[in-house]
Scaffold this motif. Structure first.
Motif, PDB file in Angstrom:
ATOM      1  N   SER A 181      75.093  58.305 -14.459  1.00  0.00           N
ATOM      2  CA  SER A 181      74.626  58.957 -13.246  1.00  0.00           C
ATOM      3  C   SER A 181      73.486  59.885 -13.623  1.00  0.00           C
ATOM      4  O   SER A 181      73.363  60.313 -14.784  1.00  0.00           O
ATOM      5  CB  SER A 181      75.750  59.760 -12.582  1.00  0.00           C
ATOM      6  OG  SER A 181      75.259  60.489 -11.476  1.00  0.00           O
ATOM      7  N   ARG A 182      72.641  60.221 -12.645  1.00  0.00           N
ATOM      8  CA  ARG A 182      71.614  61.233 -12.867  1.00  0.00           C
ATOM      9  C   ARG A 182      72.247  62.616 -12.921  1.00  0.00           C
ATOM     10  O   ARG A 182      71.646  63.560 -13.406  1.00  0.00           O
ATOM     11  CB  ARG A 182      70.574  61.169 -11.745  1.00  0.00           C
ATOM     12  CG  ARG A 182      69.731  59.899 -11.785  1.00  0.00           C
ATOM     13  CD  ARG A 182      68.916  59.728 -10.526  1.00  0.00           C
ATOM     14  NE  ARG A 182      69.777  59.534  -9.352  1.00  0.00           N
ATOM     15  CZ  ARG A 182      69.314  59.310  -8.134  1.00  0.00           C
ATOM     16  NH1 ARG A 182      68.008  59.259  -7.918  1.00  0.00           N
ATOM     17  NH2 ARG A 182      70.150  59.133  -7.118  1.00  0.00           N
ATOM     18  N   ASP A 183      73.476  62.717 -12.397  1.00  0.00           N
ATOM     19  CA  ASP A 183      74.255  63.952 -12.420  1.00  0.00           C
ATOM     20  C   ASP A 183      75.326  63.806 -13.497  1.00  0.00           C
ATOM     21  O   ASP A 183      76.330  63.109 -13.303  1.00  0.00           O
ATOM     22  CB  ASP A 183      74.889  64.173 -11.047  1.00  0.00           C
ATOM     23  CG  ASP A 183      75.672  65.478 -10.944  1.00  0.00           C
ATOM     24  OD1 ASP A 183      76.171  65.955 -11.982  1.00  0.00           O
ATOM     25  OD2 ASP A 183      75.811  66.000  -9.827  1.00  0.00           O
ATOM     26  N   THR A 184      75.123  64.455 -14.639  1.00  0.00           N
ATOM     27  CA  THR A 184      76.027  64.286 -15.776  1.00  0.00           C
ATOM     28  C   THR A 184      77.451  64.711 -15.445  1.00  0.00           C
ATOM     29  O   THR A 184      78.420  64.047 -15.845  1.00  0.00           O
ATOM     30  CB  THR A 184      75.520  65.095 -16.981  1.00  0.00           C
ATOM     31  OG1 THR A 184      74.174  64.709 -17.287  1.00  0.00           O
ATOM     32  CG2 THR A 184      76.391  64.836 -18.212  1.00  0.00           C
ATOM     33  N   ASP A 185      77.610  65.801 -14.714  1.00  0.00           N
ATOM     34  CA  ASP A 185      78.949  66.267 -14.373  1.00  0.00           C
ATOM     35  C   ASP A 185      79.673  65.245 -13.492  1.00  0.00           C
ATOM     36  O   ASP A 185      80.876  65.003 -13.661  1.00  0.00           O
ATOM     37  CB  ASP A 185      78.883  67.615 -13.655  1.00  0.00           C
ATOM     38  CG  ASP A 185      78.505  68.750 -14.585  1.00  0.00           C
ATOM     39  OD1 ASP A 185      78.692  68.586 -15.807  1.00  0.00           O
ATOM     40  OD2 ASP A 185      78.017  69.788 -14.101  1.00  0.00           O
ATOM     41  N   ARG A 186      78.946  64.658 -12.554  1.00  0.00           N
ATOM     42  CA  ARG A 186      79.561  63.659 -11.684  1.00  0.00           C
ATOM     43  C   ARG A 186      80.012  62.450 -12.492  1.00  0.00           C
ATOM     44  O   ARG A 186      81.111  61.919 -12.293  1.00  0.00           O
ATOM     45  CB  ARG A 186      78.563  63.238 -10.607  1.00  0.00           C
ATOM     46  CG  ARG A 186      79.187  62.422  -9.488  1.00  0.00           C
ATOM     47  CD  ARG A 186      78.139  62.046  -8.462  1.00  0.00           C
ATOM     48  NE  ARG A 186      78.761  61.438  -7.292  1.00  0.00           N
ATOM     49  CZ  ARG A 186      78.113  60.716  -6.408  1.00  0.00           C
ATOM     50  NH1 ARG A 186      76.812  60.502  -6.549  1.00  0.00           N
ATOM     51  NH2 ARG A 186      78.737  60.202  -5.371  1.00  0.00           N
ATOM     52  N   ALA A 187      79.166  61.994 -13.414  1.00  0.00           N
ATOM     53  CA  ALA A 187      79.533  60.867 -14.266  1.00  0.00           C
ATOM     54  C   ALA A 187      80.744  61.211 -15.121  1.00  0.00           C
ATOM     55  O   ALA A 187      81.652  60.384 -15.297  1.00  0.00           O
ATOM     56  CB  ALA A 187      78.353  60.484 -15.156  1.00  0.00           C
ATOM     57  N   ARG A 188      80.786  62.427 -15.623  1.00  0.00           N
ATOM     58  CA  ARG A 188      81.899  62.829 -16.498  1.00  0.00           C
ATOM     59  C   ARG A 188      83.225  62.839 -15.729  1.00  0.00           C
ATOM     60  O   ARG A 188      84.239  62.349 -16.235  1.00  0.00           O
ATOM     61  CB  ARG A 188      81.627  64.217 -17.096  1.00  0.00           C
ATOM     62  CG  ARG A 188      82.695  64.677 -18.079  1.00  0.00           C
ATOM     63  CD  ARG A 188      82.371  66.036 -18.681  1.00  0.00           C
ATOM     64  NE  ARG A 188      81.129  65.989 -19.441  1.00  0.00           N
ATOM     65  CZ  ARG A 188      80.001  66.598 -19.089  1.00  0.00           C
ATOM     66  NH1 ARG A 188      79.957  67.298 -17.969  1.00  0.00           N
ATOM     67  NH2 ARG A 188      78.936  66.518 -19.839  1.00  0.00           N
ATOM     68  N   ARG A 189      83.201  63.388 -14.523  1.00  0.00           N
ATOM     69  CA  ARG A 189      84.447  63.458 -13.742  1.00  0.00           C
ATOM     70  C   ARG A 189      84.987  62.059 -13.436  1.00  0.00           C
ATOM     71  O   ARG A 189      86.203  61.829 -13.508  1.00  0.00           O
ATOM     72  CB  ARG A 189      84.195  64.222 -12.434  1.00  0.00           C
ATOM     73  CG  ARG A 189      83.979  65.711 -12.613  1.00  0.00           C
ATOM     74  CD  ARG A 189      84.068  66.433 -11.271  1.00  0.00           C
ATOM     75  NE  ARG A 189      83.038  65.980 -10.341  1.00  0.00           N
ATOM     76  CZ  ARG A 189      81.823  66.511 -10.247  1.00  0.00           C
ATOM     77  NH1 ARG A 189      81.473  67.517 -11.060  1.00  0.00           N
ATOM     78  NH2 ARG A 189      80.962  66.075  -9.343  1.00  0.00           N
TER      79      ARG A 189
ATOM     80  N   CYS B 161      77.585  56.279  -9.309  1.00  0.00           N
ATOM     81  CA  CYS B 161      78.919  56.623  -8.827  1.00  0.00           C
ATOM     82  C   CYS B 161      79.039  56.355  -7.334  1.00  0.00           C
ATOM     83  O   CYS B 161      79.611  57.149  -6.583  1.00  0.00           O
ATOM     84  CB  CYS B 161      79.207  58.092  -9.124  1.00  0.00           C
ATOM     85  SG  CYS B 161      79.038  58.565 -10.859  1.00  0.00           S
TER      86      CYS B 161
ATOM     87  N   HIS C 299      74.124  60.103 -19.156  1.00  0.00           N
ATOM     88  CA  HIS C 299      73.122  60.695 -18.273  1.00  0.00           C
ATOM     89  C   HIS C 299      71.948  59.731 -18.111  1.00  0.00           C
ATOM     90  O   HIS C 299      71.200  59.492 -19.051  1.00  0.00           O
ATOM     91  CB  HIS C 299      72.615  62.024 -18.839  1.00  0.00           C
ATOM     92  CG  HIS C 299      71.598  62.678 -17.962  1.00  0.00           C
ATOM     93  ND1 HIS C 299      70.259  62.701 -18.255  1.00  0.00           N
ATOM     94  CD2 HIS C 299      71.742  63.310 -16.767  1.00  0.00           C
ATOM     95  CE1 HIS C 299      69.606  63.323 -17.282  1.00  0.00           C
ATOM     96  NE2 HIS C 299      70.488  63.703 -16.380  1.00  0.00           N
TER      97      HIS C 299
END
Length: 329
Positions: A36-44, A11, A55
């Motif tokens: 992304s390694r950060d699932t929430d960041r990828a989702r947003r 991201c 993930h």
């Protein structure tokens, strides 16, 4: 025709601000997944484009609903994930520089060719039509025979924690902004460039170069001067100097989509400003990649013919500058 389904590894800022909006606007392109390694960041981020959030980068490469991969990671990670994507059977659009050394660049280009896949380095400015217009005027003899070429690209100081200040991640002015004037010289003068001398400068406490310059020569004895940096007032221009005049282009490398390019023509008869139509070079780069995939153009052919020679010239600049690397306060 089915759309080209692109997966995005990470991201990064350039992905969020420039590439994802261009992909969403490009005909025949679908943003299929964002990892992304950060699932929430990828989702947003994925939700904005109706894409799937994944993930981890490896998991995205395993997906059969992804045809191609965009790699906006730090430069030092480009080679690893570009190779992984190619071995997973994906076409690749990777941010510049494709890798941090010419040997690895050559190996990846060879792998892409052997696999029948497109590998393109995302040097976007070459897809802006203003440069083809300038090349056409040069070919038409508007400034006579080319005698010299000068290009510069520098940006204001970056935050201390920016990845471009990290040597471990492939940072530094040469690999970030220096690629632009090097590619501009290749774009206008061809592959027969040779580096004569170069210098890189750093500041105390920094592990990367923040500024540099290089002197080259091209076929026919054309002199080439390149300047770049990441701690400067903004500058983005090139000049082609001929036997009968010169052409100068400002805002040459990162013009906004609504910018109306102005080319300054100086000749003995006087000076004039020629205004060109605006163009979105980010969208043009995405379209060029999609067209290459659709038409089956493999790496080593246009739209990325100069990628290996660019890597070799950057390495030559690094080598020649090594003994002259100096610190500036």
């Amino acid at each position: 025709m089915a759309p080209l389904r692109i997966g995005v590894l990470g991201c990064a800022d350039i992905a969020r601000r420039r590439m994802l909006p261009a992909m969403a606007a490009a005909e025949g392109v679908e943003i299929a997944a964002i990892a992304s390694r950060d699932t929430d960041r990828a989702r947003r981020l994925a939700q904005r484009y109706g894409a799937r959030a994944v993930h981890g980068y490896a998991a995205l490469l395993e997906r059969d609903d992804v045809d191609a991969v965009y790699v906006p990671l730090p430069a030092e990670l480009h080679a690893r994930w570009t190779e992984a994507a190619l071995r997973a059977g994906k076409h690749v659009l990777a941010e510049k520089p494709l890798t941090t050394d010419p040997v690895t660049t050559a190996e990846l280009l060879a792998l892409a060719r052997a696999s029948g896949l497109v590998l393109m380095e995302n040097v976007m400015f070459v897809h802006h039509p203003q440069h083809e217009t300038v090349r056409g005027w040069i070919a038409d003899g508007l400034i006579g025979e080319v005698r010299a070429f000068r290009a510069e690209f520098a940006i204001p100081r970056l935050p201390d924690r920016d990845i471009r200040h990290s040597a471990e991640l492939g940072g530094g002015a040469l690999l970030d902004t220096g690629v632009y004037p090097v590619r501009a010289a290749l774009h206008f003068l061809g592959d027969e460039l040779r580096v004569l001398n170069a210098a890189l400068h750093s500041t105390p406490g920094r592990s990367v170069d923040i500024a540099g310059a290089a002197l080259l020569t091209a076929a026919g004895g054309v002199g080439v001067q390149l300047t770049f940096g990441i701690d400067h007032a903004y500058g983005s221009r090139y000049e082609v100097w001929g036997s009968e005049g010169r052409l100068t282009v400002d805002r040459a490398f990162t013009p906004p989509a609504d910018h109306r390019p102005v080319v300054r023509l100086e000749r003995r008869s006087g000076t004039e400003q020629r205004e060109l139509e605006p163009a979105d070079q980010v969208l043009a780069a995405v379209r060029a990649f999609a067209a290459a995939v659709t038409s089956g153009v493999t790496s080593g052919a246009r739209p990325d013919a100069h990628v290996l020679r660019q890597a070799e010239l950057v390495a030559d600049i690094q080598r020649l500058a090594r003994n002259t690397l100096s610190a500036v306060s």
